[in-house]
Design an enzyme around this catalytic site. Structure first.
Site, mmCIF file in Angstrom:
data_model
loop_
_atom_site.group_PDB
_atom_site.id
_atom_site.type_symbol
_atom_site.label_atom_id
_atom_site.label_comp_id
_atom_site.label_asym_id
_atom_site.label_seq_id
_atom_site.Cartn_x
_atom_site.Cartn_y
_atom_site.Cartn_z
ATOM 1 N N GLY A 46 32.902 34.911 38.321
ATOM 2 C CA GLY A 46 31.737 35.893 38.476
ATOM 3 C C GLY A 46 31.282 35.990 39.932
ATOM 4 N N SER A 120 37.955 31.431 41.902
ATOM 5 C CA SER A 120 37.253 32.866 42.134
ATOM 6 C C SER A 120 35.832 32.418 42.774
ATOM 7 C CB SER A 120 37.279 33.811 40.856
ATOM 8 O OG SER A 120 37.133 35.054 41.404
ATOM 9 N N TRP A 121 34.857 33.067 42.341
ATOM 10 C CA TRP A 121 33.497 32.809 42.591
ATOM 11 C C TRP A 121 33.195 31.050 42.432
ATOM 12 C CZ3 TRP A 121 29.243 32.818 45.104
ATOM 13 C CH2 TRP A 121 28.189 32.067 44.698
ATOM 14 N N ASP A 276 47.227 38.948 43.193
ATOM 15 C CA ASP A 276 45.936 38.688 42.971
ATOM 16 C C ASP A 276 45.349 40.169 43.300
ATOM 17 O OD1 ASP A 276 43.029 38.359 42.878
ATOM 18 O OD2 ASP A 276 43.321 35.835 42.795
ATOM 19 N N HIS A 304 44.852 37.311 39.298
ATOM 20 C CA HIS A 304 43.757 36.694 39.720
ATOM 21 C C HIS A 304 43.319 35.602 38.391
ATOM 22 C CE1 HIS A 304 39.885 35.837 41.406
ATOM 23 N NE2 HIS A 304 39.181 36.085 40.206
HETATM 24 N N1 STX Z 1 34.558 38.151 40.851
HETATM 25 C C1 STX Z 1 35.322 37.224 40.924
HETATM 26 C C2 STX Z 1 35.341 35.946 40.003
HETATM 27 O O1 STX Z 1 34.771 34.937 40.286
HETATM 28 C C3 STX Z 1 34.617 39.236 41.684
HETATM 29 C C4 STX Z 1 35.883 36.339 38.720
HETATM 30 N N2 STX Z 1 36.622 37.289 38.539
HETATM 31 N N3 STX Z 1 36.743 37.122 37.018
HETATM 32 C C5 STX Z 1 36.116 36.261 36.655
HETATM 33 O O2 STX Z 1 35.571 35.468 37.685
HETATM 34 C C6 STX Z 1 36.141 35.785 35.201
HETATM 35 C C7 STX Z 1 37.798 35.730 34.875
HETATM 36 C C8 STX Z 1 35.819 34.352 35.060
HETATM 37 C C9 STX Z 1 35.490 37.000 34.369
#
Ligand code: STX
Length: 328
Positions: A46, A120-121, A276, A304
């Site tokens: 997130g 990701s985050w 991604d 991603h």
């Molecule tokens: N947000 C990047 C991130 O952490 C910009 C992220 N992207 N998708 C997700 O997390 C989930 C699949 C967990 C919703």
């Protein structure tokens, strides 16, 4: 091609609890797998997505003691982001607070060192944590590398970038923002998302969260999209992400790439989808260039999401390999 690895079978946690971490925040924490196993903490994305039961399943439950937690204001942690716009509450939700929370969880569980797994985050928070507490990290498994530099955020949220790939979805993303403010999408969205009126923050939350849900997989995931735009989750996710993004992740520009040398002694695997569209591969390359001993896996046919088949395969192989390593 050898067969792709997938998730381990469903498991229930053997322990769940709520941990007060200060400032009125209480975190949901759960532990699954083998209590005598190798400790690992899953750092969710997130920011704001919260954890899901699927995330337990990227680790062999016979060999890992698997810790999942919902970051401040997300998932089952309280107060929840969907229910408050109080600036005092939001002011105590920063990257520094989340790093300190991870230390509180580790100490509470009596864990000396643990593997840190994040996408990701989650990769951003994992990097921030590991650079602050390298001595507590036995290994790092990172996916879809995201460090919240200004241009990484502009790629996804400001005009002239990802709109070239998804003009139709971009039109839906910008719809809640008046045309005069579409040159400053993140700030304009902040005003909408933190408006106490649901007639304002709800459509904004769904548009923000829905945009991301539709660009994180190569093949559209309608089920994932439906969950992402469910009102409570959509508003919470959008508010938390936007709060962190307008503050540049509470990081100095380029801090986590510049600090990569602090991780030199930690066995690290970096998994990145070539396709991604959320956190484009350049950040992963920037990180890998500063960690020559890390294993860097670029999956040619993946986007991603953690659920992308090639990503999941590489992640399960990484956690299996580290589970077999007794020296860590
Ligand atoms: N947000 C990047 C991130 O952490 C910009 C992220 N992207 N998708 C997700 O997390 C989930 C699949 C967990 C919703």
């Amino acid at each position: 091609m050898t067969e792709r690895r997938t998730l381990y079978p469903e498991i229930d946690p053997y322990d769940t609890f709520v941990l007060p971490v200060g400032d009125g925040h209480e975190l949901y924490v759960e532990v699954s797998g083998n209590p005598q196993g190798r400790p690992v903490v899953f750092v969710h994305g997130g920011p704001g997505s919260g954890t899901s039961p699927r995330q337990r399943r990227v680790f062999d439950p016979d060999r890992y003691r698997i810790v999942l937690f919902d970051q401040r204001m997300a998932g089952r942690s309280t107060p929840h982001a969907s229910t408050t716009v109080d600036p005092q509450v939001w002011a105590t939700n920063t990257t520094g607070h989340l790093v300190a929370d991870m230390e509180q969880i580790r100490e509470h569980l009596g864990i000396e060192r643990w593997q840190v797994f994040g996408g990701s985050w989650g990769s951003c928070l994992a990097l921030a944590y590991a650079q602050a507490h390298a001595d507590r990290v036995s290994e790092l498994v990172l996916r879809g590398i995201f460090t919240l530099r200004t241009d990484e955020l502009a790629w996804m949220y400001e005009r002239g970038h990802l709109e070239h790939v998804y003009p139709d979805l971009w039109a839906e993303f910008v719809a809640p923002v008046v045309p005069a403010r579409r040159h400053e999408m993140q700030v304009a969205y902040h005003d909408l998302l933190f408006d106490p009126d649901p007639a304002v923050h709800l459509p904004a939350g769904r548009a923000w969260s829905g945009w991301e849900a539709r660009i994180i997989t190569v093949v559209p995931d309608e089920e994932g999209y439906a969950k992402a735009v469910e009102p409570e989750q959509a508003v919470a996710f959008a508010r938390i992400e936007n709060h962190f993004f307008v503050h540049g992740g509470f990081l100095r520009q380029g801090q986590l790439i510049a600090g990569a040398h602090l991780l030199a002694d930690i066995p690290t695997v970096i998994v990145q989808g070539r396709l991604d569209m959320c956190t484009p591969a350049r950040t992963a390359f920037d990180l890998a260039a500063r960690l020559p001993d890390a294993e860097f896996v670029v999956v040619p046919d993946a986007g991603h999401a953690f659920s992308e088949p090639g990503i999941l395969d590489a992640l399960v192989r990484a956690t299996d390999r580290f589970a077999a390593d007794r020296t860590g």
